[in-house]
Structure formats: structure tokens, C-alpha cells
Enzyme design. Structure first.
Site, PDB file in Angstrom:
ATOM      1  N   ASP A 163     -13.684 -26.459  51.096  1.00 47.80           N
ATOM      2  CA  ASP A 163     -12.152 -25.746  50.825  1.00 47.80           C
ATOM      3  C   ASP A 163     -12.459 -24.547  50.101  1.00 47.80           C
ATOM      4  OD1 ASP A 163      -9.328 -25.627  51.030  1.00 47.80           O
ATOM      5  OD2 ASP A 163      -9.258 -26.498  48.973  1.00 47.80           O
ATOM      6  N   GLU A 415     -17.682 -34.917  47.143  1.00 42.63           N
ATOM      7  CA  GLU A 415     -17.089 -35.827  48.101  1.00 42.63           C
ATOM      8  C   GLU A 415     -17.981 -36.018  49.408  1.00 42.63           C
ATOM      9  OE1 GLU A 415     -13.164 -33.904  48.505  1.00 42.63           O
ATOM     10  OE2 GLU A 415     -12.616 -34.383  46.681  1.00 42.63           O
ATOM     11  N   TYR A 470      -5.704 -37.399  43.846  1.00 40.95           N
ATOM     12  CA  TYR A 470      -4.633 -36.530  44.171  1.00 40.95           C
ATOM     13  C   TYR A 470      -3.369 -37.233  44.152  1.00 40.95           C
ATOM     14  CZ  TYR A 470      -7.947 -32.446  44.147  1.00 40.95           C
ATOM     15  OH  TYR A 470      -8.663 -31.541  43.687  1.00 40.95           O
ATOM     16  N   GLU A 506     -11.501 -33.837  39.674  1.00 42.44           N
ATOM     17  CA  GLU A 506     -10.236 -33.040  40.015  1.00 42.44           C
ATOM     18  C   GLU A 506      -9.024 -33.909  39.966  1.00 42.44           C
ATOM     19  OE1 GLU A 506     -11.021 -31.522  44.108  1.00 42.44           O
ATOM     20  OE2 GLU A 506     -13.307 -30.861  43.573  1.00 42.44           O
TER      21      GLU A 506
HETATM   22  C1  GCB Z   1     -11.078 -31.722  46.938  1.00 46.15           C
HETATM   23  C2  GCB Z   1     -12.115 -30.656  46.937  1.00 46.15           C
HETATM   24  C3  GCB Z   1     -11.988 -29.311  46.515  1.00 46.15           C
HETATM   25  C4  GCB Z   1     -10.534 -28.843  47.376  1.00 46.15           C
HETATM   26  C5  GCB Z   1      -9.557 -29.533  46.615  1.00 46.15           C
HETATM   27  C6  GCB Z   1      -8.256 -29.672  47.220  1.00 46.15           C
HETATM   28  O1  GCB Z   1     -11.172 -33.022  46.676  1.00 46.15           O
HETATM   29  O2  GCB Z   1     -13.319 -31.159  46.206  1.00 46.15           O
HETATM   30  O3  GCB Z   1     -12.936 -28.546  47.042  1.00 46.15           O
HETATM   31  O4  GCB Z   1     -10.262 -27.581  47.140  1.00 46.15           O
HETATM   32  O5  GCB Z   1      -9.910 -30.984  47.063  1.00 46.15           O
HETATM   33  O6  GCB Z   1      -7.316 -28.725  46.682  1.00 46.15           O
HETATM   34  O7  GCB Z   1      -7.636 -29.918  48.193  1.00 46.15           O
END
Ligand code: GCB
Length: 607
Positions: A163, A415, A470, A506
Site C-alpha cells: 500500500d 504482513e 485495525y 500499526e
Molecule cells: C497495513 C499495511 C500498510 C498499509 C496499512 C493500511 O496493514 O502494513 O502498509 O498502508 O495497513 O493503511 O491499510
């Protein structure tokens, strides 16, 4: 791998600036040997920078394949008798380098330096034509991987699973440098301390000698006062009343290696050295024997116009903002950063999780976004070709960054698929390789949200558990109450499963600057602040949590897609580094944490 330097025995010339530039639209450059003559193109390009956003031309931005750079370089007259080298700090993702008509170097892997000894192809006092072709293609055999398709009308299109935008070009500096015939080829230091006495174990390797030369090393403090000396290519220097390198309080000694023959100095190299230890003990992450709690971000090398081009001014600005917000660390998501960044972190006491470019090793992702799930670990997917590039990526990363006191964890992938059959077989040899190359630093990989503790197969191979979560965004969107319960439950499961230190590498929602809501609606600035505060409440309740790195430091460019509006908006700062309100909340929490959590127990209440 030593970074070139200028000193009594070595010269160094920076080759940044404007280059002739040509896009190889029909892939004819190599066949037509473009390196043999001035590039036929009206374009010029600034180096270092990504070329993609520099030209108002979609065809250049979307180009898949080679671009060419060229300039003249003059070798100083005084370099006669020395070895002469070219160094590219990076060429993303593959670089081929010609000196006049001769191919002198070829390197794959877009975030690592490479060099060539060009002594036999140049004449001191004369100029030569430097030509570089740079290929931005990603395939299943590259790190990071990608795939290329050709449309019916013959256009090549690049897709990839990571991403961030596939910026390309000469992102970092280029150098012409000289070394003597007999050189200090490499230095490795490992540091420790016992009470107030520090130790620097050193190994110096030399090249070009006859074996009759002698090697000596000396160590000076930050004021240039010599503290210790030793003879021989390996040994230990002892430092009385050592000043340790500490997070937030960097201290660097300098180690100088010298090669002599008959009393005459043949070569010398000086390396900054921070004395510190790193260790995992139970659920704690220890720096200098004291529990350390990471605060900070996953970041990107990403700026308007220059893309992934290194800029010292922007680097300083990013570090100043880290300081302002109270961060003590960052992860080089998702590739090794410029060496200037690592050196800056060394000098300013910022702790770094150093990551390879192994991102996108998960072919099941397609299904999450409505596509077809593919198996990851099979031929043509993440296979032996990927592993070969991955081994190279780890080997080069450790070679380049092993002496940086700021680096405390090697992150060997972001990941990957960690729950499918084949994951262990793929990763175990890579973990072993990393440990063989450096037995002093903990090794980790960053776990994806689908690989919950009931499914994931890799954690026992590693020293730390690094998680990207997330809840409240990709899952439980807009429902922070449920997200809080699910997050806490999962973190407790990880803690019970491994009992190792855990870092949230993250967490964070996309946030549109200027969008406000009294309902904590997703995308609003209020939601970002509430989301982060919820995660912090949970972290403060879970003992094994030793760090929090928000995704992301700043908004950044990505490929096109229905989930992205001019890139990823999870930044706490905008792409031009203006704070969103969450930045102020983080500043409050992290400034308080720096006083309480580091070296102490977790007792901070949620912000
Ligand atoms: C993730 C990735 C990261 C993305 C992020 C997202 O898990 O490691 O590269 O930018 O999510 O914002 O979706």
C-alpha cells in the site's frame, strides 16, 4: 559494508544534480546501446528524487520498465594511483551502470546501496560518460513482489500488493570515491558494558594487502579525546566511565581503524559507535538492561513531487516533528531508509525497527477485497525465487546497518501470510540467516490482522511479537466499543500464547483533514483521536505491550484504488506535514510516557 567517506586516505565527490533523462517506452535502450552516446532526449531529471511526479505526463508516471539517466563525470587528477569507485545509494528497483561503453555494475533491490570499482575504466584528470538504466518492474521474484500484465493494446501495467506508490528512479545520492590500494574493507562492532566499564568488540577486514600490513584501532570520545587503542584486526576496547547510547540521549564515540606498512599509513576509516545493549527478557524489551517502551510511528519516505527521493531538509523536518510529538522510535516501514536517516537516528537517540522490503508476501489478500484468494507459498507465488531475493535483502540490510546503535530490531517482513501451510518452511531459514548475520539484535516480523493467535504459525521463531491491528477501521468500522473489546481479547491471547514483548506496529484510521463530526464518524479528525485513545487504554491494561507505533506518521501516496483518495490518509500529519488534531493528543500522551514508562513500570492513565 562501509559508507564512503573522505579522510586522510580517501576522497569523496557527490554526484547529485541534473542528469539527462530518457524514458525507454519501447524497451529499446539496451538493444540500441543508449549508453554509447549522449541520450537523445530533451528531458533532464534531478537526482535524488523519484521521477514519477516530476513530469506532467501520465505516460511517464505510469511507465513500467526502464528509464535512463546520464551525465559526465570528471575524475580528479590527483587520484592517480588510487582505486576509483562509483557508489549508488539506491536505484529503485534495479540499476545497470555504464562507464562510457562498459557495464560496471548491476544490482536488484531498490533500497540498498551498491558500488563498482571503475579504476580500470577511467583516467584521472579525464571525464567519462556515466549512464544508468533504472527498472521499476516488480515480479514474483523481487522484494517487494509484484506482477506485470499487458493490456490488449500492448500497455504494460504493474500491480502489487503493498500500500504505497511504486515510486522509482535514483532516490538517493550517487558518489565517486577513491580508496588506497590496500583498504579497510569492513568493520563490525558489538558493544556491551559491565558496571561503568564499556566494551567495544571490533573486527576489521582488509582488502588488497599482502598480509604483512598491520591493523590498529583507536577509540575517541565525543570531544576527540583518545580513550583506548588496540593492535590487530580483532579485539576488544575497554571504555572506563562509559557514557551509554540511550534513547533520547545519544552519545557516540568514534572508532578509527588504520592499516600501516613500515610505519606508513595506508588507509584509515572512522566509524561512529554507540555503546548500548539490546535484549528481550520475558515480556520486556530491554535497552541497556532497562525496560523500553516504544512510542512513535510506522513511516514512509514520501513527499510531494520528489516521492521517495531523499532530502536532508525534509529528513530533518520529519525528525523534528518526531521530537515535537514526543516519539522515541519509528519503523522503517516498509523498506530500508536512506543511510542518512539511520545516522541521524544514531546521533539523536531515536530507536529504529529496521525493516526489509519484504512487503506483500500474502496472496490471500485479494479475497479480502472481493477478488480471488490465491495460495501464497507455491511455485509462481512466494517461492524459492522470492526466498532468494529475501535472503539477499536480509544479508544486505544487516551488512549496511549492523553498526547503528539506533537499530534495535530486525523486522524481516511486513504482513506475510503467517498462517498458511508453508509459512514456517519459508520463514525458519530466514530467521536463522538473520541470527547468523547478527546474533545481538532481536528479530521479528510484522503480523497481519487475519493471522490471529489461533491461526498464526510463526511467533515462536521470533523474539518479539509485532502486530498491525485495525479494529475500528477495516473491522468494526465506526464501532469503537466493540473494537475495544475485540482488541483487548486478542492482545491477551497473544500474551498467553507466547509471553513475549509485544509492539503494536500499526493502528490508526484514515482521516480527512478538515472533516469534523460530533458523532465520531469514521474519516473525521475526531474519530482518529478517539480511535487512538481507545487503543491506548487497551495497551495500558495489557502487560506485555512494550510499544505503540501509530500508522502512519504522515499521509502518503499509494496506487489508485477505491479505498484511497490521493493516497493513504492515516497520517497524524498531512503529506505536507501539518498536524491533525490527533498529533496534539499523541504529544500529550508520549511526552508524559517518556517520563513515566521508559525504564519504569507502566502506570500512565489513558489520554
Ligand atoms: C497495513 C499495511 C500498510 C498499509 C496499512 C493500511 O496493514 O502494513 O502498509 O498502508 O495497513 O493503511 O491499510
Amino acid at each position: 559494508m562501509l559508507k564512503p567517506q573522505a579522510n586522510e586516505t580517501r576522497e569523496l565527490i557527490n554526484l547529485d544534480g541534473l542528469y539527462r533523462f530518457k524514458v525507454d517506452f519501447d524497451r529499446s535502450g539496451h538493444r540500441e546501446e543508449w549508453f554509447k552516446a549522449p541520450l537523445a532526449s530533451p528531458l533532464e531529471m534531478g537526482v535524488p528524487a523519484s521521477y514519477n511526479d516530476v513530469f506532467p505526463d501520465k505516460a511517464i508516471r505510469d511507465h513500467v520498465g526502464y528509464v535512463w539517466y546520464q551525465r559526465e563525470v570528471r575524475v580528479p587528477r590527483g587520484w592517480a594511483g588510487d582505486r576509483i569507485h562509483l557508489r549508488l545509494d539506491s536505484a529503485t528497483h534495479e540499476g545497470m551502470v555504464w562507464v562510457d561503453d562498459v557495464l560496471v555494475a548491476q544490482h536488484t533491490g531498490g533500497y540498498m546501496p551498491f558500488s563498482a570499482d571503475i579504476t580500470d575504466h577511467v583516467t584521472p584528470g579525464r571525464a567519462f560518460r556515466l549512464t544508468i538504466s533504472v527498472n521499476n518492474e516488480l515480479t514474483q521474484a523481487t522484494i517487494p513482489p509484484g506482477s506485470i500484465t499487458v493490456t490488449e493494446d500492448g500497455r504494460r501495467q504493474q500491480s502489487y500488493l503493498h500500500d504505497f506508490y511504486n515510486y522509482a528512479g535514483l532516490h538517493r545520492s550517487l558518489w565517486l570515491f577513491s580508496t588506497p590500494a590496500v583498504t579497510v574493507d569492513d568493520i563490525t562492532v558489538v558493544t556491551g558494558f559491565d558496571g561503568t566499564t564499556g566494551s567495544v568488540d571490533y573486527t576489521v577486514s582488509t582488502a588488497g594487502g599482502t598480509g604483512s600490513e598491520t591493523v590498529a584501532v583507536s577509540l575517541k570520545d565525543a570531544d576527540g579525546v583518545e580513550l583506548a587503542r588496540a593492535d590487530g584486526p580483532r579485539g576488544t576496547l575497554s571504555v572506563a566511565d562509559v557514557v551509554l547510547w540511550k534513547p533520547g540521549a545519544a552519545y557516540l564515540y568514534s572508532l578509527t581503524a588504520e592499516i600501516r606498512a613500515g610505519g606508513q599509513l595506508l588507509d584509515t576509516y572512522t566509524l561512529p559507535v554507540g555503546v548500548r545493549t539490546v535484549e528481550v527478557s520475558g515480556k520486556e524489551f530491554l535497552i541497556n538492561g532497562e525496560p523500553f517502551y516504544f512510542t512513535g510511528f510506522g513511516m514512509h519516505e514520501d513527499h510531494v513531487t520528489v516521492g521517495k527521493g531523499h532530502s536532508n531538509a525534509q529528513m530533518v523536518n520529519d525528525f523534528q516533528l518526531l521530537d515535537w510529538v514526543g516519539a522515541n522510535s519509528f519503523r522503517t516501514s516498509h523498506y530500508p531508509y536512506a543511510e542518512e536517516v539511520m545516522e541521524f537516528a544514531d546521533r539523536h537517540g531515536i530507536v529504529v525497527i529496521d525493516e526489509t522490503a519484504a512487503v506483500g508476501l500474502h496472496l490471500g489478500f485479494g479475497a479480502v477485497f472481493g477478488g480471488i484468494a490465491k495460495k501464497t507459498y507455491e511455485d509462481g507465488g512466494v517461492d524459492e525465487n522470492t526466498a532468494a531475493s529475501h535472503r539477499q535483502a536480509i544479508t544486505e540490510l544487516v551488512a549496511r546497518d549492523k553498526n547503528h546503535p539506533s537499530v534495535v530490531i530486525w523486522s524481516i517482513a511486513n504482513e506475510p501470510n503467517g498462517s498458511e501451510e508453508g509459512a514456517r518452511e519459508y520463514f525458519q531459514p530466514l530467521v536463522e540467516l538473520t541470527r547468523e548475520l547478527d546474533s545481538t539484535r532481536p528479530v521479528g516480523y510484522v503480523n497481519v490482522m487475519f493471522d490471529t493467535p489461533d491461526k498464526e504459525l510463526l511467533g515462536d521463531l521470533f523474539d518479539v511479537i509485532m502486530l498491525n491491528r485495525y479494529y475500528g477501521w477495516y473491522l468494526n468500522n465506526g464501532d469503537l466499543e466493540t473494537a475495544e473489546a475485540v482488541l483487548e481479547k486478542e492482545l491477551r491471547e497473544w500474551e498467553a500464547k507466547y509471553g513475549k514483548p509485544m509492539i503494536m506496529t500499526e493502528y490508526g484510521p484514515d482521516t480527512m483533514p478538515g472533516f469534523h463530526s460530533i458523532y465520531e464518524q469514521p474519516w473525521s479528525e475526531e474519530y482518529q483521536a478517539a480511535f487512538l485513545a481507545m487503543y491506548h487504554r487497551v495497551f495500558d491494561r495489557v502487560d506485555a505491550m512494550v510499544g505503540e507505533q501509530v500508522w502512519n506518521f504522515a499521509d502518503f501516496q499509494t496506487s489508485n484504488g477505491i479505498m484511497r483518495v490521493d493516497g493513504n490518509k492515516k497520517g497524524v500529519f498531512t503529506r505536507d506535514r501539518r498536524p491533525k488534531p490527533a498529533a496534539f493528543a499523541l504529544r500529550q500522551r508520549w511526552t508524559a510516557l517518556a517520563g513515566v514508562k521508559n525504564g519504569s513500570t507502566k502506570s500512565i492513565s489513558a489520554s
